[in-house]
Structure formats: structure tokens, C-alpha cells
Design a protein around this motif. Structure first.
Motif, PDB file in Angstrom:
ATOM      1  N   TYR A  75      19.862  70.883 -49.630  1.00  0.00           N
ATOM      2  CA  TYR A  75      19.846  71.261 -51.050  1.00  0.00           C
ATOM      3  C   TYR A  75      20.318  72.696 -51.222  1.00  0.00           C
ATOM      4  O   TYR A  75      21.133  73.005 -52.110  1.00  0.00           O
ATOM      5  CB  TYR A  75      18.443  71.099 -51.627  1.00  0.00           C
ATOM      6  N   ARG A 123      13.409  59.563 -52.427  1.00  0.00           N
ATOM      7  CA  ARG A 123      12.828  59.081 -51.177  1.00  0.00           C
ATOM      8  C   ARG A 123      12.578  60.215 -50.192  1.00  0.00           C
ATOM      9  O   ARG A 123      11.572  60.246 -49.499  1.00  0.00           O
ATOM     10  CB  ARG A 123      13.747  58.036 -50.550  1.00  0.00           C
ATOM     11  N   SER A 124      13.499  61.162 -50.115  1.00  0.00           N
ATOM     12  CA  SER A 124      13.363  62.274 -49.184  1.00  0.00           C
ATOM     13  C   SER A 124      14.046  63.494 -49.764  1.00  0.00           C
ATOM     14  O   SER A 124      15.156  63.395 -50.325  1.00  0.00           O
ATOM     15  CB  SER A 124      13.989  61.925 -47.830  1.00  0.00           C
ATOM     16  N   VAL A 125      13.425  64.653 -49.628  1.00  0.00           N
ATOM     17  CA  VAL A 125      14.036  65.882 -50.115  1.00  0.00           C
ATOM     18  C   VAL A 125      15.332  66.180 -49.379  1.00  0.00           C
ATOM     19  O   VAL A 125      16.210  66.880 -49.888  1.00  0.00           O
ATOM     20  CB  VAL A 125      13.032  67.056 -49.980  1.00  0.00           C
ATOM     21  N   ARG A 126      15.490  65.617 -48.181  1.00  0.00           N
ATOM     22  CA  ARG A 126      16.739  65.809 -47.427  1.00  0.00           C
ATOM     23  C   ARG A 126      17.942  65.253 -48.177  1.00  0.00           C
ATOM     24  O   ARG A 126      19.079  65.673 -47.938  1.00  0.00           O
ATOM     25  CB  ARG A 126      16.637  65.134 -46.053  1.00  0.00           C
ATOM     26  N   ASP A 127      17.700  64.282 -49.059  1.00  0.00           N
ATOM     27  CA  ASP A 127      18.802  63.646 -49.777  1.00  0.00           C
ATOM     28  C   ASP A 127      19.135  64.350 -51.091  1.00  0.00           C
ATOM     29  O   ASP A 127      20.083  63.960 -51.779  1.00  0.00           O
ATOM     30  CB  ASP A 127      18.448  62.190 -50.093  1.00  0.00           C
ATOM     31  N   ASP A 130      14.308  70.632 -43.944  1.00  0.00           N
ATOM     32  CA  ASP A 130      14.583  69.492 -44.812  1.00  0.00           C
ATOM     33  C   ASP A 130      15.124  69.900 -46.177  1.00  0.00           C
ATOM     34  O   ASP A 130      15.713  69.081 -46.888  1.00  0.00           O
ATOM     35  CB  ASP A 130      13.334  68.618 -44.973  1.00  0.00           C
ATOM     36  N   ARG A 158       7.634  62.410 -59.146  1.00  0.00           N
ATOM     37  CA  ARG A 158       7.733  62.649 -57.691  1.00  0.00           C
ATOM     38  C   ARG A 158       8.233  61.424 -56.926  1.00  0.00           C
ATOM     39  O   ARG A 158       8.824  61.568 -55.856  1.00  0.00           O
ATOM     40  CB  ARG A 158       6.399  63.106 -57.126  1.00  0.00           C
ATOM     41  N   GLY A 168      11.091  64.149 -57.869  1.00  0.00           N
ATOM     42  CA  GLY A 168      10.367  64.697 -56.738  1.00  0.00           C
ATOM     43  C   GLY A 168       9.211  65.591 -57.108  1.00  0.00           C
ATOM     44  O   GLY A 168       8.491  66.072 -56.227  1.00  0.00           O
TER      45      GLY A 168
END
Length: 318
Positions: A225, A109-113, A221, A105, A100
Motif C-alpha cells: 500500500y 481479505r488482506s491488507v497486503r492486497d 504487509d 472491515r 478494512g
């Protein structure tokens, strides 16, 4: 040049593509590994004699900090300079871009994951990669700031010859955030809201109805984490590891404190503590006053604090 044994990875090709303009003390080369979700990238710094048997895996700190130690808008090249200094001691290193971030980067796919366990698993993969390299007999894991907690988690699942924790939090990260807010003069309802947010995240719940300054601190989001991280006590996690550990703390660090270092160094027997005079959070020689200290976060030509590389080289060489 060493003959490459593993054509599936790019470490071997790097030896043929080293920059002719590199510093005489070392040569740099790209490295990459395939992981679930994409490709992770890093930079090898190899001593000029190319005969080192030890390598230090350098993990950066929190947020979008790249392999060189830089945040967008804050270029200090601290980790790049550390790699160069270690090469001057004959110690190889691999500094990495987290998934990321930077050249890595696209590996998320998504910082949410994202969870802190993903970063720890990536350290395990990088360590395995290094262990397979010809001529590398000793692998050390070095984490800066939040990276100290990440390599601590990884150390429980991968073999290494030692942990090097620089400017690492010694208590749960949410508590460190609150401590930093208090030090910056945050009081009243805003501080109460921050405390409630940290308490919620530590319990695995979303922090809702945040005032605008805290929305920037705890973005929606990123909260999954933060939940994965805030529940962890770095000192307790370090106490579950085995093997040699070096804790390094800067005397003028305004983000983590001597108490953090004390908690880490007391986690269990076998942990050494070194305090580097005049060193701030980005490893530079810096004044103690806040404004002057933080100004160094954007000074790429300011030297590293004297004694940092020596302490690490001494630990690696034991």
C-alpha cells in the motif's frame, strides 16, 4: 419523507429508522453500498428540515481511522463533530468507514492486497450513489489528512461540485513521514534507515532489514500500500483536477504544515486557502506545544476549532 427510488441501496430505508433522540438540528441514518470484496458502511447526517440539496462526502485519514475520526485508543470524534456542525449550517454529509476499517472491515481479505487506488475507487462509488439520490443536486468531496489525497485521485474520475482538503499532505507522503520523524528528534543511523526505506518504497521496492522502530512504521504487509501511495505527489495530482477546491490548514497542526497547504493551494488556479486559528490535525482547538496538542487526540468533548465549519459552509454555499 422522500419516496425512495432505489430499493437496491439502503439510503431510502434510513429515512424510516432515524433515531428519535437525535439532535434537533439533524438526524443520522446508516448507509451502505456493495463493492467488490464486500459491503462499505457509513453514516448520513441530515439537516432537520430534510430539504438540503448539497451533501459532503467525508473521507477519513490514514490508518485504521473510522468514520468518526477515531483511531483505536484515540477517540476524539472530530469527523462526527464536523458532520454535526455542517448539519447546523443546513448541509448534509456522509462520513464513511474505509474498507478494512470499522463496520467496513470485512470488505478486504488482506491488507497486503490494498492499494490507494482502491480507496479512490470506493470514493467514486460513494459519489455515484449520492448522485442518484432524490433531492441531492450537489456533491462535494472532503478528505482529511491522507483522505485529501484519496478524494483528489477520485475527483479525476467522478463528477463533484468541489473538493475540500483538510490537513492534507502537500508533498509525497513518505517525505511527510520523514519530516515528522525529524521534528520528533530522530537522528543518526535510525534517520538514515528511514530515509533509505522511504526511497525504496517510492521506487516500488520493499524496505528490508529495518530496525525495530521502523518495522512498526513500515510493516511488511502494509508496504505494498505504501508503495502505491509514496510514488504520488499530492500537489501534482491536484493540479490535474478541474473545478473548485478549498484547502483548509490548521494553525497548530503538528503533523502537516502551512507549507503543505501552500503547495496544494498553488497547484493550479481556482484553489482557495483558509487557515483556521488554533486548529490542530484532529480539527480541535489546541495549543501549539506538542504534548498539549497531541493530548487533544483523545478528548472527544473538546470542541472543533472555531471557523472550520463556517469556512466549509461558505465554500459549499457559493
Amino acid at each position: 419523507m422522500r419516496r425512495c427510488a432505489d430499493r437496491a441501496l439502503v439510503f431510502c430505508a434510513a429515512f424510516a429508522s432515524l433515531s428519535p433522540d437525535a439532535d434537533a438540528r439533524f438526524r443520522e441514518a446508516p448507509a451502505s453500498i456493495e463493492v467488490p470484496g464486500g459491503t462499505l458502511h457509513g453514516t448520513l447526517a441530515l439537516p432537520a428540515d430534510d430539504g438540503t440539496a448539497a451533501i459532503v462526502l467525508i473521507h477519513p485519514g490514514s490508518g485504521p481511522v473510522d468514520r468518526n475520526g477515531n483511531l483505536p485508543g484515540y477517540v476524539n470524534n472530530s469527523l462526527k463533530m464536523l458532520a454535526e456542525a455542517l448539519a447546523g449550517h443546513g448541509i448534509a454529509s456522509l462520513r464513511i468507514d474505509k474498507r478494512g476499517v470499522g463496520e467496513s472491515r470485512a470488505a478486504i481479505r488482506s491488507v497486503r492486497d490494498l492499494r490507494i487506488e482502491h480507496y479512490a475507487a470506493d470514493v467514486e462509488r460513494w459519489a455515484s450513489y449520492l448522485h442518484r439520490k432524490p433531492g441531492i443536486n450537489h456533491v462535494f468531496l472532503l478528505g482529511h489528512s491522507e483522505g485529501a489525497l484519496i478524494v483528489t485521485l477520485a475527483a479525476r474520475k467522478t463528477s463533484s461540485d468541489g473538493l475540500i482538503l483538510i490537513a492534507g499532505p502537500g508533498e509525497p507522503v513518505g517525505r511527510v513521514v520523514l519530516r515528522q520523524l525529524r521534528a520528533r528528534g530522530v537522528r543518526g543511523p535510525l534517520m538514515t534507515a528511514a530515509e533509505a526505506a522511504v526511497e525504496a518504497l517510492e521506487a516500488g521496492h520493499r524496505a528490508e532489514n529495518l530496525p525495530p522502530p521502523l518495522v512498526r512504521l513500515f510493516p511488511a504487509d502494509v508496504q505494498p500500500y505504501l508503495m502505491s501511495e509514496f510514488r504520488l505527489d499530492p500537489a501534482a495530482e491536484l493540479g490535474r483536477t478541474t473545478g473548485r477546491v478549498l484547502v483548509v490548514q490548521g494553525e497548530t497542526d503538528v503533523q502537516v504544515s502551512a507549507e503543505d497547504a501552500r503547495r496544494l493551494s498553488s497547484a493550479r488556479p481556482g484553489i482557495s486557502l483558509v487557515t483556521v486559528q488554533h486548529m490542530n490535525h484532529v480539527l480541535k482547538a489546541a495549543p501549539a506545544d506538542y504534548a498539549g496538542n497531541v493530548a487533544t487526540y483523545s478528548e472527544p468533548d473538546r470542541p472543533l476549532a472555531a471557523g472550520l465549519a463556517d469556512a466549509i459552509a461558505d465554500f459549499v454555499g457559493r
